[in-house]
Design a protein around this motif. Structure first.
Motif, mmCIF file in Angstrom:
data_model
loop_
_atom_site.group_PDB
_atom_site.id
_atom_site.type_symbol
_atom_site.label_atom_id
_atom_site.label_comp_id
_atom_site.label_asym_id
_atom_site.label_seq_id
_atom_site.Cartn_x
_atom_site.Cartn_y
_atom_site.Cartn_z
ATOM 1 N N ARG A 61 -9.458 -0.424 -3.703
ATOM 2 C CA ARG A 61 -9.831 0.682 -4.571
ATOM 3 C C ARG A 61 -11.046 0.227 -5.364
ATOM 4 N N GLU A 113 -9.565 1.983 3.237
ATOM 5 C CA GLU A 113 -8.512 1.383 4.052
ATOM 6 C C GLU A 113 -9.115 0.246 4.889
ATOM 7 N N THR A 159 0.814 -1.219 0.000
ATOM 8 C CA THR A 159 0.000 0.000 0.000
ATOM 9 C C THR A 159 0.849 1.271 0.000
ATOM 10 N N GLU A 160 1.944 1.255 0.758
ATOM 11 C CA GLU A 160 2.786 2.466 0.823
ATOM 12 C C GLU A 160 3.345 2.810 -0.553
ATOM 13 N N ASN A 196 0.686 4.078 -3.002
ATOM 14 C CA ASN A 196 0.167 5.420 -2.747
ATOM 15 C C ASN A 196 1.188 6.523 -2.996
ATOM 16 N N GLN A 203 -5.703 -2.186 1.238
ATOM 17 C CA GLN A 203 -6.575 -1.169 0.663
ATOM 18 C C GLN A 203 -7.396 -1.763 -0.482
ATOM 19 N N PRO A 246 -10.769 4.858 -2.631
ATOM 20 C CA PRO A 246 -9.952 3.967 -1.798
ATOM 21 C C PRO A 246 -10.586 3.742 -0.431
ATOM 22 N N SER A 275 -1.107 13.593 -9.396
ATOM 23 C CA SER A 275 -0.891 13.334 -7.978
ATOM 24 C C SER A 275 -1.507 14.473 -7.160
ATOM 25 N N LEU A 293 0.360 8.721 -6.007
ATOM 26 C CA LEU A 293 -0.798 9.566 -5.750
ATOM 27 C C LEU A 293 -0.464 10.689 -4.781
ATOM 28 N N ASN A 294 0.334 10.386 -3.763
ATOM 29 C CA ASN A 294 0.689 11.401 -2.774
ATOM 30 C C ASN A 294 1.664 12.423 -3.326
#
Length: 530
Positions: A338, A330, A89-90, A93, A336, A328, A210, A96-97
């Protein structure tokens, strides 16, 4: 008191009725399958897993079984509803982050040694004194040179929470050097390039939407306007999408008043409209938008809005065809989901989602099929499955289903090269080779002050071609078989990689755009636009 006692039964009855009504109303807030007093009713999948844990003859890895069950279940839904295990997940993401936590360098592992290829300006490594070309031989207590280090291993050693410190031993010009680097938040830029491509025309390439895309885009747009930009070529080829709101905010900068940008709607999601909210920075002025078969999702939201309002000329090839919106969720174990919750529609009312009634593999391969069935060469407006729509201002024909069809089609380059050239052109380690060439002969390249100067003044030499062929395993004898077209293609490829090495992605695009057919068509078209 006697009078009050008479009313007690009535008050009790009213209280009971109100309580029953409130209890009935609260039932809708209780999760499905759970009793009113919280007694859970397990799903069959969970019951099977519990039985496996308690009764199965051997030990069972129920986590992997659960993941497989989830993946199998989602396989019956649309291709964009995905489950991401907690361990991924990290990483999933990060794009996106728009950032991650680390030390701010790009590196190659060459001859079992980690080389700093690029150092982020003003990043943690730069502030600690790390320079491009430094070799990393130790991180903390771990030796990383001469131990067959992997990219995954070095990444884990160098990354860590922002604010934490890592000791690194470097080798610079043969001399050891100890530095301590305080990790920080490292940006993953959405804007690859922004520069003046002609006297009054700017060029911006956006690689993803992002959380920082709009902010980066605005900074680039403002900078170009200060340099005299009156027209813009906006390149979103290869942009697979991202955060919907970022695409909406960028579209708002091109469209005026309170124009509709898109709306979304689903079985459990009411219609939600997205309108322009503020005066845009580029509501007037000629605009060209470049797309291709890998422009998807949020890219198609932007392209659809600009096309429907006749605000931009769309140039390139038909986009991917993703008209679904994911949200998304959690999960308790850190994983996660989506989940596709709605469809989106362009201002004219079209949904551009391509069919997914076959397998997920066939859905993904549809893009590559276009290269084999001629659609990427001769145009592909005939393959649309959706109905015909009209643009809002000029009433031009546009299509639903199957992506965004450009206003001006540019075929993919189909030039073929000899067997001698192919191993060099498609050599996967070309970036490493170019990096080594730069440090072997820095004086050759540092004499050029810009990518434009480099493009005009440099040509690949026979010595470089010989070394390239040797690295690629093609053999020096193969150089003798190269045609003039081969040599020119190799010259362009080498120069584009070297431009990126010296001037990063901005330099790469400044060079590549001089020979890019779609960009050149954009320049030709924008001259005719007011």
């Amino acid at each position: 008191m006697k009078k009050l006692q008479v009313w007690w039964p009535v008050l009790f009855a009213v209280t009971l009725i109100v309580g029953m009504w409130m209890g009935f109303s609260l039932r809708k807030n209780i999760p499905d399958g759970q009793g009113f007093f919280g007694t859970p009713k397990k799903a069959s999948v969970q019951e099977v897993i519990d039985l496996l844990q308690k009764k199965y003859v051997d030990s069972v890895h129920t986590d992997s079984l659960t993941e497989e069950a989830i993946q199998s279940m989602l396989g019956h839904l649309d291709p964009h509803t995905v489950y991401i295990p907690a361990v991924y997940t990290e990483a999933a993401n990060e794009d996106l982050n728009g950032n991650f936590e680390g030390i701010g360098i790009e590196y190659y592992v060459i001859n079992d040694t980690v080389n700093a290829v690029n150092v982020l300006e003003k990043g943690p490594s730069a502030q600690a004194g790390v320079k491009m070309g430094d070799k990393i031989i130790k991180v903390g207590d771990s030796v990383v040179a001469g131990v067959k280090i992997t990219n995954e291993r070095i990444r884990k050693l160098l990354r860590g929470p922002a604010g934490s410190e890592v000791a690194v031993k470097l080798l610079r010009n043969g001399q050891p050097l100890d530095v301590k680097i305080k990790r920080g938040t490292i940006p993953k830029f959405s804007v690859d390039a922004a520069y003046m491509i002609s006297e009054n025309t700017g060029f911006i390439h956006l690689n993803k939407f992002s959380r920082t895309a709009y902010e980066e885009f605005m900074a680039a747009l403002e900078d170009l306007q200060k340099k005299g930009m009156k027209k813009l070529i906006f390149d979103i080829r290869g942009n697979g999408g991202g955060i919907l709101e970022e695409a909406v905010d960028i579209a708002d900068e091109f469209l005026d008043q309170d124009k509709l940008i898109l709306y979304t709607e689903g079985l459990h999601a009411k219609r939600q409209e997205y309108h322009c909210k503020r005066p845009g920075l580029f509501e007037k002025g000629a605009l060209v938008l470049l797309i291709d078969e890998f422009s998807a999702s949020a890219s198609e939201v932007l392209a659809g809005a600009l096309q429907d309002w006749d605000r931009a000329t769309i140039i390139g090839r038909r986009s991917f065809g993703k008209g679904l919106v994911q949200e998304p969720f959690e999960l308790s174990d850190g994983s996660q989901l989506r989940l596709t919750v709605s469809k989106y529609y362009t201002p004219s009312g079209r949904n551009i989602q391509k069919p997914f009634d076959k397998s997920k593999e066939a859905y993904q391969e549809e893009v590559y099929d276009r290269f084999h069935n001629g659609q990427a060469v001769v145009g592909d407006t005939a393959v649309h499955t959706g109905k015909v729509f009209k643009t809002i201002i000029k009433k031009r024909v546009v299509y639903g289903g199957g992506g965004i069809t450009p206003d001006v089609f540019v075929a993919i380059d189909t030039i073929s090269y000899s067997n001698a050239a192919r191993p060099l052109l498609y050599y996967k380690e070309l970036g490493k080779f170019v990096y080594q060439q730069y440090f072997k002969h820095p004086e050759t390249y540092n004499q050029y002050k810009s990518a434009a100067d480099f493009e005009k003044g440099f040509s690949i030499t026979s010595a470089i071609l010989d070394a390239w062929a040797a690295e690629a395993g093609a053999g020096i004898d193969s150089i003798k078989s190269l045609t003039n077209a081969d040599r020119e293609a190799l010259n362009r490829r080498y120069k584009s990689f070297m431009s990126q090495q010296i001037w990063q992605m901005n330099g790469y695009y400044q060079f590549a755009n001089t020979i890019d057919k779609t960009v050149l068509k954009g320049l030709e078209t924008i001259k005719t636009l007011q």
